[in-house]
Design a protein around this motif. Structure first.
Motif, PDB file in Angstrom:
ATOM      1  N   ALA A   1      24.463  40.726  32.579  1.00  0.00           N
ATOM      2  CA  ALA A   1      23.584  39.858  33.367  1.00  0.00           C
ATOM      3  C   ALA A   1      23.932  38.387  33.146  1.00  0.00           C
ATOM      4  N   GLN A   2      24.230  38.034  31.912  1.00  0.00           N
ATOM      5  CA  GLN A   2      24.632  36.652  31.632  1.00  0.00           C
ATOM      6  C   GLN A   2      25.801  36.228  32.507  1.00  0.00           C
ATOM      7  N   HIS A   3      26.771  37.098  32.596  1.00  0.00           N
ATOM      8  CA  HIS A   3      27.971  36.754  33.360  1.00  0.00           C
ATOM      9  C   HIS A   3      27.751  36.845  34.865  1.00  0.00           C
ATOM     10  N   ILE A   4      27.158  37.954  35.313  1.00  0.00           N
ATOM     11  CA  ILE A   4      27.091  38.232  36.747  1.00  0.00           C
ATOM     12  C   ILE A   4      25.950  37.485  37.432  1.00  0.00           C
ATOM     13  N   VAL A   5      24.813  37.377  36.750  1.00  0.00           N
ATOM     14  CA  VAL A   5      23.633  36.769  37.379  1.00  0.00           C
ATOM     15  C   VAL A   5      23.487  35.296  37.014  1.00  0.00           C
ATOM     16  N   LEU A   6      23.695  34.988  35.743  1.00  0.00           N
ATOM     17  CA  LEU A   6      23.522  33.602  35.295  1.00  0.00           C
ATOM     18  C   LEU A   6      24.821  32.803  35.325  1.00  0.00           C
ATOM     19  N   ASN A   7      25.921  33.474  35.691  1.00  0.00           N
ATOM     20  CA  ASN A   7      27.227  32.818  35.854  1.00  0.00           C
ATOM     21  C   ASN A   7      27.707  32.124  34.583  1.00  0.00           C
ATOM     22  N   GLU A   8      27.436  32.740  33.435  1.00  0.00           N
ATOM     23  CA  GLU A   8      27.878  32.176  32.159  1.00  0.00           C
ATOM     24  C   GLU A   8      29.217  32.794  31.748  1.00  0.00           C
ATOM     25  N   ASP A   9      30.074  31.969  31.231  1.00  0.00           N
ATOM     26  CA  ASP A   9      31.415  32.402  30.840  1.00  0.00           C
ATOM     27  C   ASP A   9      31.371  32.954  29.415  1.00  0.00           C
ATOM     28  N   ILE A  10      30.975  34.221  29.307  1.00  0.00           N
ATOM     29  CA  ILE A  10      30.847  34.864  27.990  1.00  0.00           C
ATOM     30  C   ILE A  10      31.533  36.231  28.052  1.00  0.00           C
ATOM     31  N   PRO A  11      31.891  36.805  26.908  1.00  0.00           N
ATOM     32  CA  PRO A  11      32.435  38.167  26.907  1.00  0.00           C
ATOM     33  C   PRO A  11      31.347  39.144  27.343  1.00  0.00           C
ATOM     34  N   TYR A  12      31.594  39.885  28.403  1.00  0.00           N
ATOM     35  CA  TYR A  12      30.584  40.799  28.926  1.00  0.00           C
ATOM     36  C   TYR A  12      31.106  42.225  29.066  1.00  0.00           C
ATOM     37  N   SER A  13      32.393  42.421  28.822  1.00  0.00           N
ATOM     38  CA  SER A  13      32.992  43.746  28.927  1.00  0.00           C
ATOM     39  C   SER A  13      33.917  43.969  27.751  1.00  0.00           C
ATOM     40  N   GLY A  14      34.037  45.226  27.360  1.00  0.00           N
ATOM     41  CA  GLY A  14      35.042  45.569  26.377  1.00  0.00           C
ATOM     42  C   GLY A  14      36.422  45.553  27.009  1.00  0.00           C
ATOM     43  N   PRO A  15      37.470  45.719  26.204  1.00  0.00           N
ATOM     44  CA  PRO A  15      38.826  45.740  26.755  1.00  0.00           C
ATOM     45  C   PRO A  15      38.966  46.804  27.837  1.00  0.00           C
ATOM     46  N   SER A  16      39.573  46.434  28.951  1.00  0.00           N
ATOM     47  CA  SER A  16      39.797  47.386  30.033  1.00  0.00           C
ATOM     48  C   SER A  16      41.267  47.352  30.432  1.00  0.00           C
TER      49      SER A  16
END
Length: 626
Positions: free
Chosen positions: A512-527
Motif C-alpha cells: 500500500a505504501q508503494h502503490i497507494v501512497l506512492n512511496e519509494d520503499i521496498p514492497y516486494s521480495g526478489p522476483s
C-alpha cells in the motif's frame, strides 16, 4: 403514510468516510420525499445537498470530497424527521475480504494476540464487519452490527491481518484508517465474483447462468439449507447429552458402545457427534498432571471424572495442557471425550505420539481401545456448502457496499481453489476487474496475499497444487495497481491457518505504501528478471537475475535452499544455489544440461532467499521451452 427515514446500515456513529473522493450517501425515505444531507464540523456546515426519494422511497446523493480529519456530524433529514450521525471521521477506508486467513480474529490464538489487544486503543482505527450471508440475487441490505473503534474491548474480534495492516497504515500516515471486513472462511473465489462477470470466465459460465436464470429456486433451496444449518449449530455445542452428568460418570454403562482403537487417522475418521470413554486405573497420586489429546478435529470437550478439563473450538489448535491434579483419584478414573466436526463431518480424535496423560514425569499412553458411540445424540443434518455457489457472497456481502467509496482492497484467499488451479488465474483477474467495474474505479488498488506454505515438506521435488495456485495468484500482478504479499516463509505444515499475521499485515502495508501512497520503499521480495544458461568453472549452470533486491540478496540459514532443476527429461532434482551479486547461480551434478528451473515450488518449501528488507523471494518456475 410517512416512512421512517433510514440510512444504509454502514452509516452509523463512528463511521469513516473515504478522503479525497465524493461522499456517497443513500437510504430509504417516504415516496417522493425531499431528503437533505449535511456534513458539519462543530457549528460549521461544510456541505449540504438535497435529493428526492423515488417511487420506492429509495434515495442517493453525493457530497463533495473532504480531506482527512474529523470528527464530523452527518445530518440527514426528511420533513420533520432528522437523523444525526456523530463522531464521523474522514480517512482511508479499505475493504478486507477473502476466506478464513483474512477472517482470522486476533483472539483466535494468533501470535502475541493478548499484547496486541491490550495495546489496541486507537480512536483513529475503526472496523465495520459484515455478518456472514449469501444470496442468489444482488442485495442492498448491509448485515452488520455497526462501526467499532479500536480498543481492548473491541479489537479481539478484529481480523488479525487487517488489524496489523491498519495499525501500520495509521501509525505511518497519522490519518484515520478504516477496515470494512467482508470475509467468510472456507469459501472459493467464484462465490465472491458477480454472476454477470462469471458468465465471461472460462469454467464458470454454466453455473453463473444457472444462478441467474433460476435465482428464486436457488434461494428457496438456500433458505431450507439455512434452517438445517441452524439446527446443526444448535446441536454442535448442546449440553443436553451431559447436562445431568450421567454419561461422564465411571459407572455409566457404555457396554453397548463400539470398542474402537484411538487415535483415528485421515483414513479412519468417525462421524456425527462422537462420544469416547476410557477407564484408567491409578495406584499413585501425582503433583502435576497434563493431558494431550493430540487432535480434536475440530470441536470438542474433554472430561476427567465428570469435570471438564478442556474445550476446543474450530479455530483452536489442540495443545498439551495442565489440569488440576485433584481431578484424578486413586483407583478407577474415567476420561470422556465429546467431538464433532462442523466442517465436513470427519471427526478425528488423538494423534500418534501426542495422545497421553502425564503424571509428573510419567506418560500414560491413551492409545488403544476406547468405547465409542455416535448414537447418543441425533445425527447432524446434511448441510450443503451453498455459500460456495457462483456469485452468492458477492450478492450478499460485496454488492451492498459497492456505492461506498474505498481506498482499495486487501484480499487473502485461495486455499479453497487449490485443485482448480488451471481456472484460477482467469477467475482471480476476473474478480479484480469485476470489483473495479462495480466500484466504477478501473484502477482501484487491489493487494493480495499469496498462499503460505502448508502440509509436510518433501525431501525431493514433486508436483504441487499449492505451487500452481500461487503461480495463478501471481499472474494477477499483470493488472495495474496490484500488489502481492509473499508468505511462503511463514506457513505451518500442520495448520492451514498460520498464526503469524503480523508479517502478513506488514507486507500488505508495504504494498500500500508503494502503490497507494506512492512511496519509494521496498514492497516486494526478489522476483525473477531473467534466466540465462552459462558455463561456470566448466559446468553448465543457470543464472537467475533478480529485481527488487533492494540492497542485496540474503539467505536465512547456512545454505540457500528451495531451488530445483531438470534436464530434457523433465525430472526435477534439488539443486545447489549460491548468491552472486543480484543473481543466483543454480546447478546440480545430476543434471548436465539444465532446461528447467523452479524456486519454492512445493506445498511447503524450505525456500530461504530474501532481500535486505527481509522480504521473501517470489516463487516461480521457468523453462527454456516455455
Amino acid at each position: 403514510m410517512q416512512t421512517s427515514l433510514k440510512l444504509a446500515a454502514i452509516f452509523t456513529d463512528h463511521m469513516v468516510l473515504q478522503r479525497n473522493k465524493a461522499i456517497v450517501i443513500w437510504g430509504q425515505a417516504s415516496v417522493d420525499a425531499t431528503v437533505k444531507v449535511s456534513l458539519l464540523k462543530g457549528q460549521q456546515n461544510l456541505s449540504t445537498q438535497e435529493t428526492q426519494a423515488d417511487e420506492l422511497g429509495q434515495w442517493q446523493l453525493s457530497l463533495p470530497a473532504q480531506t482527512a480529519g474529523g470528527p464530523f456530524e452527518l445530518r440527514v433529514s426528511q420533513a420533520d424527521n432528522t437523523v444525526h450521525i456523530q463522531d464521523v471521521l474522514v480517512g482511508d477506508v479499505w475493504l478486507a475480504s477473502g476466506q478464513s486467513n483474512m477472517e482470522w480474529k486476533l483472539s483466535w490464538q494468533v501470535d502475541n494476540w493478548q499484547q496486541e489487544v491490550a495495546d489496541s486503543s486507537n480512536g483513529n482505527i475503526r472496523f465495520f464487519e459484515l455478518e456472514k450471508s449469501y444470496n442468489a440475487q444482488p442485495q442492498s441490505h448491509i448485515p452488520s452490527s455497526g462501526w467499532k473503534i479500536a480498543s481492548p474491548a473491541t479489537s479481539s474480534e478484529f481480523s488479525a491481518v487487517a488489524w496489523h495492516f491498519a495499525k501500520r497504515y495509521q501509525q505511518h500516515t497519522g490519518i484515520p484508517v478504516a477496515i470494512i471486513d467482508s470475509t467468510w472462511g472456507g469459501t472459493p473465489a467464484e462465490a465472491w465474483t458477480s454472476t454477470t462477470a462469471l458468465q465471461t470466465i472460462k469454467g464458470y459460465e454454466k453455473d453463473a447462468t444457472d444462478m441467474l436464470q433460476n435465482a428464486q429456486q436457488w434461494q428457496d433451496e438456500f433458505n431450507h439449507n439455512d434452517q438445517l444449518e441452524q439446527q446443526k449449530w444448535q446441536m454442535l455445542d448442546s449440553p443436553d447429552a451431559y447436562a445431568d452428568g450421567e454419561i461422564l460418570k465411571a459407572d455409566f454403562d457404555d457396554s453397548p458402545w463400539t470398542p474402537t482403537n484411538l487415535p483415528t487417522d485421515e483414513n479412519t475418521p468417525l462421524s456425527h457427534i462422537v462420544w469416547a470413554r476410557k477407564h484408567l486405573q491409578l495406584s499413585t497420586k501425582a503433583q502435576k498432571v497434563k493431558i494431550n489429546i493430540g487432535e480434536l478435529n475440530q470441536i470438542g470437550r474433554v472430561f476427567i471424572n465428570g469435570q471438564q478439563v478442556y474445550k476446543e473450538g474450530w479455530q483452536d489448535t489442540t495443545q498439551e495442557l495442565e489440569v488440576p491434579a485433584d481431578v484424578l483419584q486413586l483407583g478407577d478414573n474415567i476420561i470422556v471425550i465429546r467431538a464433532v466436526n462442523s466442517w465436513d463431518n470427519r471427526v478425528l480424535i488423538g494423534k500418534k505420539d501426542h495422545f497421553y496423560l502425564q503424571l509428573d514425569d510419567t506418560k500414560l499412553d491413551l492409545s488403544g481401545q476406547w468405547q465409542v458411540s455416535n448414537d447418543i445424540e441425533p445425527k447432524i443434518p446434511d448441510v450443503k456448502f451453498y455459500n460456495w455457489k457462483s456469485g452468492v457472497l458477492f450478492n450478499a456481502m460485496i454488492h451492498p457496499v459497492i456505492n461506498y467509496p474505498i481506498s482499495g482492497v486487501i484480499w487473502y484467499q485461495g486455499e479453497n481453489n487449490v485443485g482448480a488451479n488451471t481456472l484460477y488465474s482467469d477467475l482471480f483477474k476476473g474478480l479484480i476487474n469485476d470489483w473495479r467495474v462495480q466500484w466504477q474505479e478501473p484502477a482501484l488498488p487491489f493487494l493480495f496475499v499469496q498462499l503460505a506454505s502448508y502440509l509436510k515438506q518433501q525431501d525431493q521435488p514433486i508436483n504441487s497444487d499449492w505451487a500452481l495456485l500461487r503461480e495463478a495468484q501471481a499472474s494477477a500482478l499483470t493488472l495495474p495497481n496490484t500488489g502481492m504479499a509473499v508468505t511462503i516463509d511463514i506457513g505451518d505444515a500442520d495448520d492451514i491457518h498460520p498464526r503469524n499475521k503480523a508479517d502478513v499485515g506488514e507486507r500488505l502495508w508495504r504494498a500500500a505504501q508503494h502503490i497507494v501512497l506512492n512511496e519509494d520503499i521496498p514492497y516486494s521480495g526478489p522476483s525473477i528478471k531473467n534466466v540465462e544458461a552459462k558455463i561456470v568453472a566448466g559446468k553448465n549452470v543457470l543464472v537467475v537475475a533478480y529485481e527488487h533486491v533492494h540492497g542485496g540478496l540474503n539467505i536465512k540459514g547456512d545454505e540457500l535452499r528451495g531451488f530445483a532443476i531438470a534436464g530434457s527429461n523433465g525430472k526435477f532434482v534439488n539443486a545447489q544455489a549460491v548468491i552472486a551479486g543480484d543473481t543466483v547461480i543454480v546447478s546440480s551434478a545430476k543434471v548436465k544440461q539444465p532446461q528447467s528451473l523452479r524456486y519454492a515450488w512445493a506445498d511447503n518449501s524450505p525456500a530461504n532467499l530474501y532481500n535486505s528488507a527481509n522480504l521473501p523471494a517470489v516463487p516461480f518456475r521457468y523453462s527454456f521451452d516455455q
